[in-house]
Design a protein around this motif. Structure first.
Motif, PDB file in Angstrom:
ATOM      1  N   ARG A   1      11.306  -2.612  46.558  1.00  0.00           N
ATOM      2  CA  ARG A   1       9.861  -2.393  46.517  1.00  0.00           C
ATOM      3  C   ARG A   1       9.506  -0.985  46.958  1.00  0.00           C
ATOM      4  O   ARG A   1       8.685  -0.309  46.318  1.00  0.00           O
ATOM      5  CB  ARG A   1       9.154  -3.426  47.393  1.00  0.00           C
ATOM      6  CG  ARG A   1       7.637  -3.327  47.360  1.00  0.00           C
ATOM      7  CD  ARG A   1       7.019  -4.427  48.192  1.00  0.00           C
ATOM      8  NE  ARG A   1       7.415  -4.327  49.597  1.00  0.00           N
ATOM      9  CZ  ARG A   1       7.119  -5.236  50.529  1.00  0.00           C
ATOM     10  NH1 ARG A   1       6.427  -6.313  50.190  1.00  0.00           N
ATOM     11  NH2 ARG A   1       7.513  -5.074  51.780  1.00  0.00           N
TER      12      ARG A   1
ATOM     13  N   TYR B   1      14.822  -6.909  49.020  1.00  0.00           N
ATOM     14  CA  TYR B   1      13.519  -6.875  48.328  1.00  0.00           C
ATOM     15  C   TYR B   1      12.689  -5.701  48.820  1.00  0.00           C
ATOM     16  O   TYR B   1      12.056  -4.994  48.018  1.00  0.00           O
ATOM     17  CB  TYR B   1      12.788  -8.197  48.576  1.00  0.00           C
ATOM     18  CG  TYR B   1      11.440  -8.294  47.887  1.00  0.00           C
ATOM     19  CD1 TYR B   1      11.328  -8.796  46.595  1.00  0.00           C
ATOM     20  CD2 TYR B   1      10.278  -7.890  48.541  1.00  0.00           C
ATOM     21  CE1 TYR B   1      10.098  -8.885  45.972  1.00  0.00           C
ATOM     22  CE2 TYR B   1       9.047  -7.965  47.924  1.00  0.00           C
ATOM     23  CZ  TYR B   1       8.960  -8.474  46.640  1.00  0.00           C
ATOM     24  OH  TYR B   1       7.740  -8.549  46.026  1.00  0.00           O
TER      25      TYR B   1
ATOM     26  N   PHE C   1      12.828  -9.964  42.506  1.00  0.00           N
ATOM     27  CA  PHE C   1      13.119  -8.692  41.842  1.00  0.00           C
ATOM     28  C   PHE C   1      12.451  -8.609  40.468  1.00  0.00           C
ATOM     29  O   PHE C   1      11.912  -7.569  40.097  1.00  0.00           O
ATOM     30  CB  PHE C   1      14.631  -8.520  41.693  1.00  0.00           C
ATOM     31  CG  PHE C   1      15.322  -8.182  42.983  1.00  0.00           C
ATOM     32  CD1 PHE C   1      14.608  -7.670  44.049  1.00  0.00           C
ATOM     33  CD2 PHE C   1      16.684  -8.375  43.131  1.00  0.00           C
ATOM     34  CE1 PHE C   1      15.239  -7.364  45.241  1.00  0.00           C
ATOM     35  CE2 PHE C   1      17.326  -8.064  44.304  1.00  0.00           C
ATOM     36  CZ  PHE C   1      16.603  -7.559  45.371  1.00  0.00           C
TER      37      PHE C   1
END
Length: 422
Positions: A329, A325, A291
């Motif tokens: 993203r 994640y 992150f």
């Protein structure tokens, strides 16, 4: 807020409500003559009634301190009994009743049940999961709990004044709680065992499906090699023969180009067949530890972002971390495309049962670049929904009241994967 029934999401409120309920019930039963209340109450009786209310209200902390609650109610019952006999300072209207409050039934439930739950919570903080074998060093309810329950039973049943009715009712009152606790604990263990069995079967099914896919890939690779390579080889040979026998330079040049294209196609086919025959590699997508890199990358390209994490990252299993994640993203990518100049706040909350994500951006300060917006397929959020549905999570995406955009996701903290079965 944690998903689940209301009484599990508001346990503290439930405990306070039960404590107040038992305080009212015991007060009413005492004043009605079902307990130790004298025919002519004096200041001592009223004071003891107030102490009984306070003792019953201690049930509000029965989950955090079950032994303390048991000691408070047992101590009150013992003090009351000694004041009646042999103290003689209080004379009940009915000697054949149980003088202990009804709250002792619920208090006797706690030591055998909540102590192990607290130990399990401590283990989860250390990285243990319910699917894992229970550590042998974890203590089961020890003799301390049984000793307190035995002392409470002796006090409630007043064994020094033998009476069949008092002994029977007193022992039943102190035995119902522990028996119910043992039943609930056994049921919980059985549910965990069945859940683990289902997860193991799911992992085995996943492994079998993966093996079948690998075998199918190898079979398709073999067929592609046998069929396509044979035809391309013939084409290359015929092009080579044509180049040698062509009557003019233009034909020979065209044949050479055809032969070169065929050779290149054969090389590419061999590479493709090699990929198909190779087992797919493990997903190398970064997990929650990535992150910070995403935030730094976003800030470096002109979209300031802030990361706020709460809880322990270890609570998120690998597959959940990779899914989280991808969500962050994708959300940051969309902000850069559709909301240039906006400030992004990424909040991640790690809990024992779930991982919660919140990616919010302020309204854009610049107009989006049409060329940049056109590079996307428009399927980022739908694909995320599909991936999150696979892990039994939820996703909400939409405009926020301040004109910005918000993406909120809730994922279970643990998802069984094939590597877990190793």
């Amino acid at each position: 807020m944690t998903d689940g029934p209301w009484h599990r999401r508001h346990r503290r409120a439930v405990d306070v409500g039960l404590a107040v309920l038992f305080a009212l019930v015991d007060t009413g039963a005492t004043l009605a003559g079902d307990s130790w209340w004298p025919e002519r109450p004096g200041p001592l009786a009223w004071s003891l009634l107030g102490l009984q209310v306070l003792a019953c209200l201690s049930l509000a902390v029965r989950r955090r301190a079950p032994i303390t609650v048991l000691a408070v109610l047992g101590g009150f019952t013992l003090a009351l009994t000694l004041l009646i006999s042999p103290g003689g300072l209080l004379t009940p209207g009915n000697d054949a009743t149980i003088w202990a409050p009804y709250a002792t039934v619920l208090a006797a439930y706690g030591p055998l049940f909540y102590r192990e739950n607290r130990a399990n919570r401590e283990l989860r903080k250390a990285g243990w999961r319910p699917r894992d074998p229970r550590p042998t060093w974890l203590p089961s309810p020890r003799w301390t709990e049984y000793t307190w329950l035995a002392l409470l039973s002796l006090v409630v049943a007043r064994v020094w004044e033998p009476s069949l009715q008092v002994l029977t009712v007193g022992l039943l009152r102190t035995a119902v709680g522990p028996l119910l606790a043992l039943y609930m604990d056994t049921r919980r263990r059985l549910e965990l065992a069945l859940t683990e069995r289902v997860e193991r079967a799911e992992r085995e099914r996943h492994l079998l499906a993966e093996q079948a896919r690998t075998e199918e890939r190898v079979r398709l690779a073999g067929e592609m090699h046998d069929v396509v390579t044979h035809r391309l080889s013939l084409m290359v040979l015929q092009a080579g023969a044509l180049r040698m026998t062509a009557p003019d330079e233009a034909t020979r040049q065209a044949a050479e180009e055809m032969r070169a294209a065929g050779c290149q196609a054969l090389d590419e086919l061999r590479d493709l067949v090699g990929i198909l025959r190779t087992a797919p590699t493990e997903d190398q997508t970064p997990s929650v530890a990535g992150f910070a890199a995403l935030i730094a990358e976003s800030t470096a390209v002109g979209t300031p972002a802030e990361l706020v994490e709460e809880g322990d990252r270890a609570l998120a299993s690998p597959v959940v971390g990779r899914t989280a994640y991808r969500i962050v993203r994708e959300a940051l990518t969309n902000v850069r495309k559709h909301a240039p100049g906006a400030h992004v706040t990424v909040r991640v909350s790690y809990e024992e049962a779930q991982v919660r994500l919140s990616i919010r951006n302020t309204p854009p300060t610049q107009r989006p670049n049409r060329a940049l917006v056109g590079t996307g397929s428009g399927l980022g959020i739908p694909h995320l929904r599909q991936r999150i549905d696979l892990v039994n999570g939820t996703l909400r995406a939409g405009r926020s009241p301040d004109g910005g955009f918000a993406v909120e996701a809730t994922l279970p903290a643990y998802i069984p994967t094939a590597e877990s079965a190793v």
